[in-house]
Motif scaffolding. Structure first.
Motif, mmCIF file in Angstrom:
data_model
loop_
_atom_site.group_PDB
_atom_site.id
_atom_site.type_symbol
_atom_site.label_atom_id
_atom_site.label_comp_id
_atom_site.label_asym_id
_atom_site.label_seq_id
_atom_site.Cartn_x
_atom_site.Cartn_y
_atom_site.Cartn_z
ATOM 1 N N ILE A 173 1.013 -1.561 -0.027
ATOM 2 C CA ILE A 173 -0.215 -0.055 -0.309
ATOM 3 C C ILE A 173 0.608 1.050 0.033
ATOM 4 N N LEU A 174 1.677 1.242 0.638
ATOM 5 C CA LEU A 174 2.324 2.739 0.427
ATOM 6 C C LEU A 174 3.697 2.472 -0.614
ATOM 7 N N HIS A 175 3.466 1.375 -1.174
ATOM 8 C CA HIS A 175 4.594 1.732 -1.758
ATOM 9 C C HIS A 175 3.679 2.218 -3.172
ATOM 10 N N CYS A 176 2.413 1.873 -3.054
ATOM 11 C CA CYS A 176 1.768 1.975 -3.660
ATOM 12 C C CYS A 176 1.269 3.680 -4.715
ATOM 13 N N ILE A 177 0.743 4.459 -2.845
ATOM 14 C CA ILE A 177 0.715 5.207 -3.025
ATOM 15 C C ILE A 177 1.976 6.353 -3.490
ATOM 16 N N ILE A 178 3.574 5.885 -2.729
ATOM 17 C CA ILE A 178 3.956 7.348 -3.172
ATOM 18 C C ILE A 178 4.826 6.971 -4.468
ATOM 19 N N HIS A 179 4.992 5.693 -5.226
ATOM 20 C CA HIS A 179 4.614 5.763 -6.469
ATOM 21 C C HIS A 179 3.714 6.187 -7.042
ATOM 22 N N SER A 180 2.474 6.368 -6.830
ATOM 23 C CA SER A 180 1.725 7.520 -7.613
ATOM 24 C C SER A 180 2.229 8.736 -7.208
ATOM 25 N N TYR A 181 2.314 8.908 -6.335
ATOM 26 C CA TYR A 181 2.314 10.532 -6.361
ATOM 27 C C TYR A 181 3.153 11.035 -6.299
ATOM 28 N N ARG A 182 4.354 10.024 -6.854
ATOM 29 C CA ARG A 182 5.718 10.464 -7.272
ATOM 30 C C ARG A 182 5.355 10.948 -9.101
ATOM 31 N N ALA A 183 4.615 9.646 -9.740
ATOM 32 C CA ALA A 183 4.213 10.056 -10.774
ATOM 33 C C ALA A 183 3.328 10.637 -11.367
ATOM 34 N N GLY A 241 1.548 13.042 -8.637
ATOM 35 C CA GLY A 241 0.978 14.152 -8.057
ATOM 36 C C GLY A 241 0.018 13.752 -7.016
ATOM 37 N N LEU A 242 -0.544 14.526 -6.366
ATOM 38 C CA LEU A 242 -1.565 14.282 -6.014
ATOM 39 C C LEU A 242 -3.108 14.159 -5.822
ATOM 40 N N GLN A 243 -3.209 14.740 -7.607
ATOM 41 C CA GLN A 243 -4.487 14.638 -8.146
ATOM 42 C C GLN A 243 -4.590 13.164 -8.128
ATOM 43 N N VAL A 244 -3.665 12.378 -7.880
ATOM 44 C CA VAL A 244 -3.814 11.042 -9.130
ATOM 45 C C VAL A 244 -4.926 10.150 -8.143
ATOM 46 N N PHE A 245 -5.047 11.068 -6.934
ATOM 47 C CA PHE A 245 -5.835 10.514 -5.704
ATOM 48 C C PHE A 245 -7.287 10.895 -5.727
ATOM 49 N N PHE A 246 -7.396 11.493 -6.586
ATOM 50 C CA PHE A 246 -8.845 11.377 -6.828
ATOM 51 C C PHE A 246 -9.621 11.286 -8.568
ATOM 52 N N ARG A 247 -8.705 11.142 -9.046
ATOM 53 C CA ARG A 247 -9.100 10.317 -10.115
ATOM 54 C C ARG A 247 -10.264 9.672 -9.822
ATOM 55 N N GLY A 248 -11.439 9.744 -10.441
ATOM 56 C CA GLY A 248 -12.859 9.245 -10.626
ATOM 57 C C GLY A 248 -13.436 9.797 -9.827
#
Length: 309
Positions: free
Chosen positions: A261-271, A273-280
């Motif tokens: 989970i943590l690696h997914c969060i960090i990897h997604s954020y670095r690639a 940005g923060l907006q990825v977590f509000f996709r969809g």
């Protein structure tokens, strides 16, 4: 959703939840496919672009990809959720107040909701995993070195594309073992424990506000509105955890990117940005309303029917 009888355990809650679950899947699956593609796929600029792309490449059938499994399984899943939640409320009321018919307070509802979210993952994680793997079959796979390759050209550990839900389950078990079916379960707990709290509590509050008096039955239109609003609130607030869950579950064994989970969060954020977590999030807000309004309305009307017999 309180019982009119003294017995704490009611089977009709499970049956009504099963009926409500079936109706909500039919209503919500097309937008669920769009949500999954936006969160875990590549190449979509926004919700409208995703809808148009799916339609052009796969016709209307593309929106219903992977629906047979949810229709069979999510009905059971919703039966578990609503049956467990309602029976837990009555159990708490009997323990705290000596009467299972006693109305639950806000703390009681919170405890019942959180327990429901936690228990639901046991069945919900494999169901979501298979659904997402089937929904993502036309997508490209992002390899560890950042190269996009079509999923159709990837051999899944000796298997081709998933031919259906049974073949998907079999392939996952062969390549990843039983634990493979629970990939993303941790992220699902992070989504569903607060998610169900923000599902059942707003629904209860809206029902209380829309009810003319304590003695009257709630009008079906009020149930529909309360359920829809609760669904939109729950799904929008759950979007960040839902993004992580979808990405981990779409992350196939052969091209595994995320170690946890943590690696997914960090990897997604670095690639991305923060907006990825509000996709969809917009899809979740739109989809959450008709799915939940249909779910609650069908559930409540089914209960009224069963308890009038």
């Amino acid at each position: 959703m309180q019982s009119s009888k003294r017995n704490c355990f009611r089977l009709d809650d499970f049956i009504a939840g099963w009926i409500g679950g079936a109706s909500s899947v039919v209503v919500g699956h097309p937008l669920d496919t769009v949500k999954t593609r936006l969160q875990a796929g590549k190449g979509y600029r926004n919700m409208l672009h995703c809808v148009i792309s799916i339609y052009r490449k796969e016709t209307v059938a593309g929106f219903f990809k992977g629906m047979s499994f949810p229709l069979a399984s999510i009905t059971v899943y919703n039966s578990l959720v609503f049956g467990f939640f309602s029976n837990t409320q009555r159990l708490i009321s009997k323990h705290r107040y000596g009467d299972g018919r006693h109305p639950c307070g806000m703390l009681d509802l919170t405890v019942a909701s959180m327990l429901t979210g936690f228990v639901s993952v046991g069945l919900g994680a494999p169901v979501d995993l298979v659904k997402i793997r089937l929904q993502m079959q036309t997508q490209t796979v992002l390899t560890a070195n950042g190269t996009n390759i079509p999923l159709r050209s990837v051999e899944l550990q000796g298997h081709g594309l998933y031919r259906g839900p049974i073949h998907c389950i079999s392939s996952i078990l062969q390549t990843e073992g039983v634990q493979g079916l629970y990939r993303g379960a941790g992220a699902m707990i992070l989504r569903d424990v607060p998610g169900y709290t923000l599902y059942f509590i707003p629904y209860t509050i809206f029902c209380d506000l829309l009810k003319p008096d304590n003695m009257s039955s709630l009008h079906p239109c009020s149930i529909w509105l309360a359920g829809g609003l609760a669904g939109s609130i729950s799904w929008v607030t759950a979007t960040p955890a839902d993004v992580v869950k979808s990405r981990m579950q779409a992350d196939a064994q052969l091209q595994r990117k995320y170690r946890g989970i943590l690696h997914c969060i960090i990897h997604s954020y670095r690639a991305e940005g923060l907006q990825v977590f509000f996709r969809g999030a917009s899809v979740n807000a739109i989809r959450g309303f008709p799915m939940s309004s249909t779910m609650f309305l069908t559930y409540e009307l089914s209960l009224r029917f069963f308890r009038s017999l």
